[in-house]
Each structure stands twice: as C-alpha cells, then as structure tokens.
Design a protein around this motif. Structure first.
Motif, PDB file in Angstrom:
ATOM      1  N   LEU A 221      42.535  18.888  29.410  1.00 26.74           N
ATOM      2  CA  LEU A 221      42.093  20.245  29.736  1.00 26.74           C
ATOM      3  C   LEU A 221      42.458  20.608  31.174  1.00 26.74           C
ATOM      4  O   LEU A 221      42.819  21.753  31.455  1.00 26.74           O
ATOM      5  N   VAL A 222      42.345  19.629  32.074  1.00 23.17           N
ATOM      6  CA  VAL A 222      42.759  19.861  33.462  1.00 23.17           C
ATOM      7  C   VAL A 222      44.244  20.207  33.500  1.00 23.17           C
ATOM      8  O   VAL A 222      44.660  21.149  34.198  1.00 23.17           O
ATOM      9  N   ALA A 223      45.044  19.467  32.753  1.00 22.38           N
ATOM     10  CA  ALA A 223      46.484  19.727  32.717  1.00 22.38           C
ATOM     11  C   ALA A 223      46.775  21.107  32.135  1.00 22.38           C
ATOM     12  O   ALA A 223      47.639  21.842  32.634  1.00 22.38           O
ATOM     13  N   ALA A 224      46.038  21.471  31.071  1.00 26.74           N
ATOM     14  CA  ALA A 224      46.243  22.787  30.457  1.00 26.74           C
ATOM     15  C   ALA A 224      45.848  23.902  31.417  1.00 26.74           C
ATOM     16  O   ALA A 224      46.552  24.913  31.545  1.00 26.74           O
ATOM     17  N   ALA A 225      44.713  23.726  32.104  1.00 32.42           N
ATOM     18  CA  ALA A 225      44.273  24.738  33.079  1.00 32.42           C
ATOM     19  C   ALA A 225      45.294  24.880  34.202  1.00 32.42           C
ATOM     20  O   ALA A 225      45.579  25.986  34.665  1.00 32.42           O
ATOM     21  N   LEU A 226      45.832  23.746  34.635  1.00 26.88           N
ATOM     22  CA  LEU A 226      46.850  23.773  35.685  1.00 26.88           C
ATOM     23  C   LEU A 226      48.102  24.499  35.218  1.00 26.88           C
ATOM     24  O   LEU A 226      48.688  25.310  35.959  1.00 26.88           O
ATOM     25  N   ALA A 227      48.521  24.244  33.974  1.00 26.73           N
ATOM     26  CA  ALA A 227      49.719  24.893  33.431  1.00 26.73           C
ATOM     27  C   ALA A 227      49.517  26.406  33.330  1.00 26.73           C
ATOM     28  O   ALA A 227      50.420  27.192  33.673  1.00 26.73           O
ATOM     29  N   VAL A 228      48.329  26.826  32.880  1.00 22.91           N
ATOM     30  CA  VAL A 228      48.041  28.261  32.787  1.00 22.91           C
ATOM     31  C   VAL A 228      48.034  28.894  34.174  1.00 22.91           C
ATOM     32  O   VAL A 228      48.569  29.988  34.376  1.00 22.91           O
ATOM     33  N   THR A 229      47.418  28.199  35.137  1.00 22.26           N
ATOM     34  CA  THR A 229      47.368  28.709  36.506  1.00 22.26           C
ATOM     35  C   THR A 229      48.767  28.923  37.070  1.00 22.26           C
ATOM     36  O   THR A 229      49.084  29.990  37.618  1.00 22.26           O
ATOM     37  N   LEU A 230      49.613  27.912  36.928  1.00 23.90           N
ATOM     38  CA  LEU A 230      50.966  28.006  37.478  1.00 23.90           C
ATOM     39  C   LEU A 230      51.783  29.081  36.761  1.00 23.90           C
ATOM     40  O   LEU A 230      52.557  29.824  37.390  1.00 23.90           O
ATOM     41  N   SER A 231      51.601  29.187  35.441  1.00 24.21           N
ATOM     42  CA  SER A 231      52.351  30.185  34.674  1.00 24.21           C
ATOM     43  C   SER A 231      51.965  31.601  35.092  1.00 24.21           C
ATOM     44  O   SER A 231      52.832  32.469  35.282  1.00 24.21           O
ATOM     45  N   MET A 232      50.662  31.838  35.242  1.00 23.87           N
ATOM     46  CA  MET A 232      50.217  33.167  35.643  1.00 23.87           C
ATOM     47  C   MET A 232      50.638  33.497  37.077  1.00 23.87           C
ATOM     48  O   MET A 232      51.009  34.642  37.371  1.00 23.87           O
ATOM     49  N   LEU A 233      50.579  32.514  37.956  1.00 23.19           N
ATOM     50  CA  LEU A 233      51.045  32.750  39.323  1.00 23.19           C
ATOM     51  C   LEU A 233      52.534  33.078  39.336  1.00 23.19           C
ATOM     52  O   LEU A 233      52.994  33.951  40.103  1.00 23.19           O
ATOM     53  N   PHE A 234      53.295  32.408  38.492  1.00 19.72           N
ATOM     54  CA  PHE A 234      54.743  32.662  38.404  1.00 19.72           C
ATOM     55  C   PHE A 234      55.014  34.100  37.946  1.00 19.72           C
ATOM     56  O   PHE A 234      55.888  34.794  38.494  1.00 19.72           O
ATOM     57  N   VAL A 235      54.232  34.557  36.961  1.00 14.77           N
ATOM     58  CA  VAL A 235      54.431  35.912  36.437  1.00 14.77           C
ATOM     59  C   VAL A 235      53.976  36.957  37.451  1.00 14.77           C
ATOM     60  O   VAL A 235      54.666  37.957  37.687  1.00 14.77           O
ATOM     61  N   GLY A 714      45.490  39.817  46.733  1.00 11.24           N
ATOM     62  CA  GLY A 714      45.260  38.379  46.597  1.00 11.24           C
ATOM     63  C   GLY A 714      44.017  38.074  45.794  1.00 11.24           C
ATOM     64  O   GLY A 714      43.981  37.122  45.001  1.00 11.24           O
ATOM     65  N   VAL A 715      42.964  38.896  45.981  1.00 12.01           N
ATOM     66  CA  VAL A 715      41.735  38.705  45.221  1.00 12.01           C
ATOM     67  C   VAL A 715      41.993  38.932  43.734  1.00 12.01           C
ATOM     68  O   VAL A 715      41.556  38.135  42.880  1.00 12.01           O
ATOM     69  N   VAL A 716      42.683  40.011  43.402  1.00 13.26           N
ATOM     70  CA  VAL A 716      42.964  40.311  41.996  1.00 13.26           C
ATOM     71  C   VAL A 716      43.786  39.197  41.352  1.00 13.26           C
ATOM     72  O   VAL A 716      43.494  38.752  40.235  1.00 13.26           O
ATOM     73  N   VAL A 717      44.822  38.752  42.061  1.00 14.38           N
ATOM     74  CA  VAL A 717      45.692  37.706  41.506  1.00 14.38           C
ATOM     75  C   VAL A 717      44.919  36.404  41.295  1.00 14.38           C
ATOM     76  O   VAL A 717      44.918  35.833  40.203  1.00 14.38           O
ATOM     77  N   THR A 718      44.259  35.923  42.348  1.00 18.48           N
ATOM     78  CA  THR A 718      43.577  34.628  42.228  1.00 18.48           C
ATOM     79  C   THR A 718      42.415  34.695  41.244  1.00 18.48           C
ATOM     80  O   THR A 718      42.208  33.772  40.462  1.00 18.48           O
ATOM     81  N   ALA A 719      41.649  35.783  41.276  1.00 22.57           N
ATOM     82  CA  ALA A 719      40.505  35.888  40.364  1.00 22.57           C
ATOM     83  C   ALA A 719      40.965  35.905  38.916  1.00 22.57           C
ATOM     84  O   ALA A 719      40.414  35.180  38.067  1.00 22.57           O
ATOM     85  N   SER A 720      41.979  36.701  38.598  1.00 17.78           N
ATOM     86  CA  SER A 720      42.448  36.781  37.212  1.00 17.78           C
ATOM     87  C   SER A 720      43.017  35.449  36.741  1.00 17.78           C
ATOM     88  O   SER A 720      42.754  35.003  35.618  1.00 17.78           O
ATOM     89  N   VAL A 721      43.783  34.808  37.622  1.00 21.07           N
ATOM     90  CA  VAL A 721      44.375  33.510  37.256  1.00 21.07           C
ATOM     91  C   VAL A 721      43.299  32.461  37.024  1.00 21.07           C
ATOM     92  O   VAL A 721      43.305  31.740  36.016  1.00 21.07           O
ATOM     93  N   LEU A 722      42.365  32.366  37.952  1.00 19.77           N
ATOM     94  CA  LEU A 722      41.353  31.316  37.868  1.00 19.77           C
ATOM     95  C   LEU A 722      40.339  31.581  36.762  1.00 19.77           C
ATOM     96  O   LEU A 722      39.827  30.641  36.140  1.00 19.77           O
ATOM     97  N   ILE A 723      40.037  32.840  36.486  1.00 15.37           N
ATOM     98  CA  ILE A 723      39.120  33.151  35.383  1.00 15.37           C
ATOM     99  C   ILE A 723      39.712  32.702  34.059  1.00 15.37           C
ATOM    100  O   ILE A 723      39.044  32.062  33.242  1.00 15.37           O
ATOM    101  N   VAL A 724      40.978  33.017  33.842  1.00 14.36           N
ATOM    102  CA  VAL A 724      41.623  32.611  32.581  1.00 14.36           C
ATOM    103  C   VAL A 724      41.691  31.087  32.472  1.00 14.36           C
ATOM    104  O   VAL A 724      41.398  30.508  31.421  1.00 14.36           O
ATOM    105  N   SER A 725      42.068  30.417  33.554  1.00 17.47           N
ATOM    106  CA  SER A 725      42.217  28.960  33.492  1.00 17.47           C
ATOM    107  C   SER A 725      40.875  28.259  33.301  1.00 17.47           C
ATOM    108  O   SER A 725      40.786  27.264  32.569  1.00 17.47           O
TER     109      SER A 725
END
Length: 790
Positions: A221-235, A714-725
C-alpha cells in the motif's frame, strides 16, 4: 539572516550536497537495521496503580498476554474421543510455544481442571482428563458427569450446550514475541484443524501477530500510495523536478529518521506506519511548495545559465520562514505526546520529532539546492496543462476573500467551529466498538472473538486483588471470603461481564463434596477455622501451581477474576467505577482491595492516562503553537490568527471520529497530536506570501491574489495529491490503517480549504499588523511636522 543562509547554501551547493549525501549514506546503513516489532511492556504506564498491581501479581493470577482457543464441534457434543484428542494434542503442544508460561495452560486435557472427590479413604482431587483420554463409553460418560457437576468447568471451560470447550494459555510478558507466538500457535492448531471441528483463537499475541502478518500488504500500500503521488505530481507539475525532488525529500527524511532512531535504540512499531506516512506527506508538501515557487520565479527572470540559481535562492529565502515554522510547529505539537507516561508514546514521540525535524534538511534546504543545478529549467515534459483549471479554483478563492462574501465565510467558519466543537465531546476514550478496532468487524480475529464471547463468559480478563501484605492466612477470614462473594455478584450484574471466579467459588464445592455431594452444604464456612480447614484439605490434594490463579502461597492475597465480553472503553470505565463503588460501600476492617491486573486492568490504566491527559495535551499543543507563531512573527495576533485553521480542522476531525465510532486510544493519540500541526502548515505559506507582497508595496487585493496563485497553487497541488494517495489506505486489511488514512485525508482537505478560503478572508477583514505593518496616523493641516494630533 535568512538571505545569508540562502546565499551560503546556493553558493556552496556542491559542498552541501556532498555532506548531505555522505550523511544519508551512513544513516541508511543504520536505517536498514532498525527493528520492526511490538513490545507489550512499552504500552503500559508503569507508574499507574493498576499496572503496579498487574506487574506484582501477573505471574500468579495471570498476565495480559493470555491466548484463548475455542474448539467447537460441528455435530453432537464435545464428548467424542476424536474431538478430545485434538484438544489434548494442542494442550500438550502449547508447552513448546515460545515464551509460554507452562503453569498457566488450562483445559480439559491439563492437570489444572480437577474434580474433588470424597470417600471413606479421604478426599482426593483427580484431573478430569489427564493424562489419558477416556478409553470407553463408560469413562466418557463419567467425564461428562464430572464436567456437569463442576461449576468451575461447566460454563467457564465447557459451554452450556456442551458443543465447545476452551484452552487458555498465558505468556511471559517480558519474553513474548508476538510474531513467533502467532506463527507457532497457528501452526499447532493447523495440525488438528479439519472439517469435524471449528477452532477459534483470540488474545493480544494473536491480534498483534495479525498486524505483523499484514506488514507485506502494508508495504504494498505504501508503494501504491507513492506511485499515485508521483503520477499525480507528474501530471500536475509537468516537470521531472516536480516528481523527483519531493520523492527525494521523503526518502532522505525517512533514512535520516530511521537511522537516528536506530542509534538511539528505538524500534519501529508496525502500527505507526500511518504516522510515518503523515510525516512523509509533510516532506512532499514542503518540497512541492519550493518547486512551485521556483517555477513562479522563473517566469519573472530571463533565461540564462544563472536563472536556475537565482530562482532557487529566491525560493529558499522566501519559503525558509514558513517552511521552518511548519516543521517546528509539527515537531512541537508532537513533542507534547511525550508527557504521557506510556513508553510506547514517548518513543514514538522521539521518532516523530526526529523525523519531522529532518524535513529541515530534506525539503527546506536540499530541494532548492538541487533545483539550482538544473540547466534548462523553462521546459515541460508533457502537454497536458491542468493549471488553467486550478487557477479557476484559486480565482474563486480570491473572489470569496475580497468580496462581500468574506463575511459569510467567516460567519460560517464560526458556526462550524462551534457545532463541531460541541459534537467532538462525544469522542470516546478507549475502544469504541466490540472486538479489536485494529481489524475490520468481519476479520477472522473479530469473528472468533464474537463467537467465544457468545458461548462463554468472556475472552478478556481483569483481576482485582484483596489482601493484606504480611498477614498470612488473611484470605481465610470469613468476612473476606464473604466480601469476595458479594463483590462477584455485584460486578456480574454488569451485562458486559460474563462471569467471575475466585477462591470463594471453590470452597463451597469442597464443602459439598465432604458431605457426600449434598447441595445444601455448598456454601462458605461461617468462621476462619472452617474456611481454613477447607483450604487445607484442598491444598493437601493439590499439586504446586494449582491454587495460583486463586490465592498466593501464604494466603495473604486472593484474586477475583472477571471475564469481559468486550473491551470497549465505556465497558471498562463502568466496571472500574463499579469496583470502586463496591469498595467504598463495603470497607474491610483490615486489608485492602487493589485494582487491577490482566488485559482489561492494563487497558483501564491506559484509558485513564489518555482520558486525564488528552484535553491537557491538546490545550498544551495549541498553546505551544500560539507561542511559536507569536515569537516568529513577534505578534500575539499572529498566534491567535493561526489558531483559526487549527481549530476548524481538529474539531471537524474529532467530530468525524465521534460520528464513525473511532475511539481515542494509544494508537490514535499520536495521529491526533500530529494533526494539530498539520492543520496550520498550509496557512503559514499563504499568510507569509501575503506579508511578502504587502512589504513589496502591493495592495491588499493584489497581495491576496498573488499569495493564492503562488503559495495557493502549491496547497491545491499537494492537498489533492496527498488526499488521493492517503485514501488508498481504505483498502488495508487493518481497519486502524484504513481509518487513519481517511482521517489524514479529511485533515488535509479541511486544512487546505481553511488556508484557501478562511485565512484570506480573515486576513482581508482584520488586516493584522504583523502582515500589513503599522498604520501611519494622519498629520493635521497646520500642525508642526513630526507631531501627530491626538
């Protein structure tokens, strides 16, 4: 000073990177050797009176690491040779399990359960089914009759419908390794498990064994959360630096924290992975803010070899204060937990404070230093641009803050704080639901627990000691035994307590047996001499250890053991209150009652510590936050202003916990403490950027616009990414992790909304001096220059 720090870090960037890389490499060697385990003794507040009682008497009356195994027959009753052979096999096999207390193994197949018999030759006690199984139908029928006429067996160890029986076994607290016990007990049970029998196992060694069992899933799950985080940051950020540098910040902080804690002799508790993820999210958040500010600065300067260095220096200088303030606030709020007398929370506090503090290096300093090395910083790696959509959200936030709706925002915030604050008082201390809150209700462990509690008196135990140190034979006194008997009847009136047992239950059986089984004589003796004679008779036919669960070796102390059908906080508090009520209403002439040992006893101690300290801890954490903000901004108004998002996020989150039945226990307290700091981090960036724009001469409207479109992005980006992950944790087999992941998502979401909508409105309406500066008083016409009118 901040400008000098930024200039030094960027000018000496190669040296900074080299030093940090060397330290990270060294600490990674130690980080890989940190122990991942649960230590039971770390969960106990050692100075609490209940724990002292437990530690003193646990080897005699039973510890808190008891495992209960229920054998349930599918057809007929338990008096079948094949079925009883399975019970016997497991009973004997438990002697070989790691850290087992061989004197605390009790079942039909052990020497502990006996029948007291009297004849012309004298009185004798005979084990019900030891060392051999019944050889024929006649012996099987005799065993059945012996069980039915023994109240210490029929009910406590054999179910009333004769379709199930129990094995109880205790383990030595200081030696128990939950993973080993879990694996060895399950392997032993698997040898006899077939279609003819249903076997259920509960107890803390099994519960925490399941936690360790799910560690591989947790890592996935940690790996999956990390993958989602990186993917959303990339987009969202459209650059490799926006992906790799937050990842680097998180990895470096984790290595430093785990390495330092290994050097300090602190192990890693599996359940605190949630706290680790929460802190890592802060690393990502701080790093993304700096990357976003770096990108903003690039738009304002010409392309060239020095553009990256200049943008990195500006990002470091401008975000150093809010970044450091966020780190200090998180660390200080978490440090409050160290005031708890529970070693596990104290060690977790050290781990968390160290981990949060490493963000200073990994995010606040390392990220801008690495950004300064970028040679072609102006390009993007894909054409999907979601920035216009995000800017519409930010435009709406600007409009809300600067239009007349700002008053509605503030008014609604006040109402939300009041209502959620009121409802938050419904938050339960301790476990809020039957079974273990660590696992889902449909988990095998919780289903096993419910099945055992339905058939028997209860799987979880608490013992209360009555005695007088140094007074040999104190328990033999008639008034003491009578008090124990009345105490049992009084406590058994509580529905959640399925039954109780003490020496006062054993002596009437001996008395009846001595009088040819006449039930008329099944009663306690009317004098100390009579009861002493009954105990002497029982002691003479008992083997060493048989009497341990009832009295100590000198009869100076006796135990009343209560069986609980659940371990909810309310159940435990009610039981303890009733114990104290009985003691107050029925004082002994000599001697005293001592609370409370066993699993329920130590849980009562933990719950009382949390109940007594939680309000103070929250209040102290808020006070610490006020002081930090006041000192940094040199304004008491700053301290009060930053309480707004903290109070909103925490009252709403605590209300959600109360609504969903998530109790405040030893596992959730650290998350709550860290959430106090989490609630204010985003607000620091918004407020500091407004302050910066005002200082540069911008109007209030433009300052809020610039702050929201820069720090707000920055708040919008980090909050949306971290909420989903973090929402991915809902897939966890551990209910605790799933609920804490949901809580983190709620905390992040509310904190972001507060920072984007509430804080700008409050700043625009009240115009605090630490942001807008001192207002100049007007000079009257004709007045002497330099003099101001009253």
């Amino acid at each position: 000073m901040i400008e000098r720090i930024a200039e030094l870090c960027i000018h000496r960037r190669k040296a900074v990177v080299a030093v940090l890389a060397a330290l990270t490499l060294v600490l990674s060697w130690f980080a890989l050797r940190i122990e991942v385990r649960t230590v039971f003794e770390d969960m106990l507040p050692s100075q609490h009176e209940y724990v002292k009682t437990h530690e003193r008497f646990k080897d005699t009356f039973g510890g808190s690491n008891m495992v209960t195994i229920m054998f349930e027959v599918k057809e007929g009753d338990i008096f079948q040779k094949a079925f009883l052979d399975k019970v016997r096999t497991v009973t004997l096999g438990l002697r070989e399990v790691s850290a087992v207390n061989p004197y605390q193994i009790t079942s039909l197949a052990s020497k502990k359960l006996k029948e007291v018999q009297a004849s012309t030759d004298g009185i004798a006690t005979t084990p019900l089914m030891w060392p051999d199984l019944p050889a024929n139908a006649e012996q099987m029928a005799a065993l059945k009759e012996a069980v039915l006429r023994n109240p210490l067996v029929y009910g406590p160890y054999v179910s009333r419908d004769l379709q199930a029986t129990l094995i109880t076994v205790d383990f030595i607290d200081r030696d128990v390794d939950y993973t080993k016990v879990f694996e060895e007990v399950r392997a032993l049970v698997a040898k006899v498990d077939d279609d003819s029998v249903r076997i259920r196992i509960v107890g803390d060694p099994i519960l925490y064994g399941w936690v360790n069992h799910y560690v591989p899933e947790t890592i996935n799950l940690v790996a999956a959360a990390l993958a989602v985080t990186l993917s959303m940051l990339f987009v969202l950020l459209r650059t490799w630096r926006g992906v790799l540098l937050p990842l680097l910040a998180g990895v470096v902080s984790a290595i430093w924290a785990l390495g330092i804690c290994h050097l300090l002799g602190i192990h890693f508790e599996p359940l605190v992975i949630v706290v680790a993820m929460l802190i890592t999210s802060r690393a990502v958040s701080h790093s993304v803010q700096i990357v976003n500010r770096f990108d903003d600065e690039l738009e304002n300067i010409a392309k060239g070899a020095e553009s990256a260095r200049h943008a990195a220096k500006v990002a470091l200088a401008d975000l150093f204060r809010p970044g450091m303030l966020g780190v200090i606030a998180d660390a200080a709020c978490m440090a409050v937990v160290a005031l708890s007398p529970i070693p596990m929370l104290q060690k977790l506090t050290v781990l968390s404070v160290v981990w949060v503090s490493t963000l200073t290096i990994s995010a606040v300093i390392l990220t801008p230093v690495m950004l300064s090395f970028i040679r072609k910083p102006h390009g993007t790696v894909h054409g999907v641009d979601l920035a216009p959509l995000l800017r519409k959200v930010l435009d709406f936030a600007v409009w809300m803050a600067t239009s007349r709706f700002r008053f509605a925002v503030i008014g609604c915030s006040v109402v939300v704080m009041a209502v959620s604050g009121w409802y938050a008082f419904n938050l339960k201390i301790g476990d809020a639901n039957p079974g273990s809150p660590i696992l889902w209700p449909e988990a095998a462990y919780n289903e096993d627990s419910a099945a055992i509690n339905a058939r028997f008196q209860g799987a979880d135990r608490m013992f209360v000691v009555v005695g007088a140190d140094g007074q040999q034979d104190f328990v033999k006194k008639s008034e003491v035994l009578t008090a124990m008997n009345r105490f049992q009847r009084f406590l058994e009136a509580q529905p959640e307590i399925g039954g109780s047992v003490s020496i006062a239950d054993v002596l009437p059986v001996v008395s009846r047996t001595l009088r040819e089984g006449n039930p008329r004589y099944q009663e306690l003796g009317d004098s100390q001499a009579t009861n002493g004679s009954l105990m002497a008779v029982l002691d003479s036919v008992s083997e060493p250890g048989d009497m341990d669960r009832f009295v100590d070796s000198t009869y100076a102390n006796g135990a009343v053991t209560l069986m609980f059908r659940d371990r909810k906080g309310e159940t435990i508090r009610t039981a303890v209150a009733r114990v104290k009520e009985f003691i107050a209403a029925n004082p002994l002439e000599t001697g005293s009652w001592q609370l409370a040992g066993g699993l329920i006893g130590v849980m009562a101690a933990v719950n009382e510590v949390i109940l007594s300290g939680q309000i103070e801890a929250v209040a102290l954490a808020l006070l610490v936050l006020v002081v930090i903000c006041t000192v940094v901004y040199r304004s008491t108004v700053a301290g009060m202003l930053f309480m707004v998002p903290v109070i909103i996020s925490n009252t709403l989150t605590f209300s959600f916990m109360a609504w969903k039945g998530i109790g405040m226990n030893i596992n959730t307290v650290p998350v709550a403490a860290l959430g106090i700091g989490l609630g204010v981090d985003y607000a620091f960036y918004i407020a500091d950027r407004v302050k910066e724009e005002i200082a540069a001469g911008s109007s209030p409207e433009k300052a809020i616009y610039m702050a929201l479109h820069s720090a707000g992005m920055g708040v919008v980006v980090t909050a949306s990414v971290l909420i989903v992950s973090t929402l991915l944790w809902w897939a966890s087999s551990l209910r605790f992790q799933a609920e804490m992941g949901l809580l983190m998502a709620i905390w992040l979401g509310i904190s972001a909304m507060s920072a984007l909508f509430v804080m700008p409105s409050v700043i625009y309406v009240f115009r605090p001096e630490f942001i807008f500066g001192k207002k100049e008083r007007p000079v009257l016409a004709g007045a002497t220059p330099g003099l101001q009118a009253d």
